[in-house]
Design an enzyme around this catalytic site. Structure first.
Site, PDB file in Angstrom:
ATOM      1  N   ASP A  67       0.815  -1.208   0.000  1.00 22.58           N
ATOM      2  CA  ASP A  67       0.000   0.000   0.000  1.00 22.58           C
ATOM      3  C   ASP A  67       0.852   1.263   0.000  1.00 22.58           C
ATOM      4  O   ASP A  67       2.065   1.218   0.153  1.00 22.58           O
ATOM      5  CB  ASP A  67      -0.961   0.015   1.192  1.00 22.58           C
ATOM      6  N   ASN A 135      -8.622  -3.647  13.994  1.00 27.15           N
ATOM      7  CA  ASN A 135      -9.983  -3.991  13.554  1.00 27.15           C
ATOM      8  C   ASN A 135      -9.995  -5.153  12.565  1.00 27.15           C
ATOM      9  O   ASN A 135     -11.004  -5.434  11.939  1.00 27.15           O
ATOM     10  CB  ASN A 135     -10.682  -2.764  12.959  1.00 27.15           C
ATOM     11  N   HIS A 137      -8.010  -5.392   9.844  1.00 30.73           N
ATOM     12  CA  HIS A 137      -7.638  -5.067   8.460  1.00 30.73           C
ATOM     13  C   HIS A 137      -6.243  -5.611   8.139  1.00 30.73           C
ATOM     14  O   HIS A 137      -5.384  -5.727   8.996  1.00 30.73           O
ATOM     15  CB  HIS A 137      -7.742  -3.571   8.180  1.00 30.73           C
ATOM     16  N   GLU A 142     -10.226  -2.574   4.872  1.00 27.58           N
ATOM     17  CA  GLU A 142     -10.954  -2.328   6.110  1.00 27.58           C
ATOM     18  C   GLU A 142     -12.212  -3.207   6.196  1.00 27.58           C
ATOM     19  O   GLU A 142     -12.757  -3.638   5.175  1.00 27.58           O
ATOM     20  CB  GLU A 142     -11.379  -0.857   6.164  1.00 27.58           C
TER      21      GLU A 142
END
Length: 241
Positions: A67, A135, A137, A142
């Protein structure tokens, strides 16, 4: 899924670096999928150490990063291009032309996604390094009702912005969007190496590795991959049986 728990970060980093060293020595033109953030820093340091001790050469290796932030130049000290140069690329013999990240300054984001995904498809990773978000991810995929298979631009969730704010002067400076490989892109790797540290990740580790497979915990989709190695420190693995 091969899950290994280590007493110290040093032992974990050493083990992970050995995985990369053995792969590269067996296949000098190996394709590495790389990650950023605090999790891989020690691993990259060990890889540099191995290079300095002439245990490995990166001259034939190709890398693809997961990313990059939208809107950051490669020389911005918070860009992932800068991070990779600081922690790995500038310390080993890998030619810059063989290192790849999405272009944070691309004029056409959609075109950049298509370009990057085409490169990944043409050159699947032999091993993909991953961290794990609080969370669930992985990369910047996400939790959501639906997940994108290929490289795409994502609007970062508030909890991710807050988690990344420590790297910036304030949360207002954290980019709101990022390019990310999709779950499908990640799962194309021959082997996946998931590394997680810290007691604050213990709950999501258990959910991701032993809970139901759901897009609400993107890392749970790793359960569908045939070759996943998970490296945990004692605190991150404390909720596993």
């Amino acid at each position: 899924m091969d899950i290994r728990i280590f007493e110290t970060s040093e032992e974990l980093d050493q083990y992970a670096a050995e995985i990369f060293r053995k792969l590269i020595n067996e296949k000098p033109n190996a394709v590495l999928g790389l990650a950023t953030g605090s999790t891989p820093v020690g691993i990259y340091a060990k890889m540099v150490e191995d290079y300095n001790h002439k245990k490995v050469s990166f001259s034939g290796v190709t890398t693809y990063n997961l990313d990059e932030y939208v809107g950051l130049t490669p020389d911005n000290d918070q860009s992932y291009a800068y991070y990779m140069n600081k922690n790995l690329f500038s310390h080993v013999d890998i030619p810059a032309i063989q290192t790849h990240l999405p272009d944070g300054m691309a004029e056409d984001p959609q075109e950049e996604c298509v370009r990057y995904e085409a490169m990944i498809n043409a050159c699947p990773a032999d091993i993909q390094l991953l961290g794990l978000g609080h969370n669930g991810h992985i990369a910047f995929n996400e939790p959501d009702e639906h997940l994108s298979a290929g490289t795409h631009v994502v609007q970062l969730k508030e909890e991710t912005l807050e988690a990344n704010a420590r790297f910036f002067a304030s949360i207002d400076e954290v980019p709101k969007q990022a390019y990310t490989m999709g779950i499908g892109s990640i799962l194309k790797a021959n082997t996946i190496l998931l590394v997680v540290r810290g007691s604050d990740k213990a709950h999501i580790v258990k959910e991701a590795l032993t809970g139901p497979i759901t897009t609400q915990v993107p890392a749970s989709l790793l359960q569908t991959h045939p070759r996943v190695t998970v490296l945990l420190d004692r605190e991150a693995g404390r909720m596993l049986g």
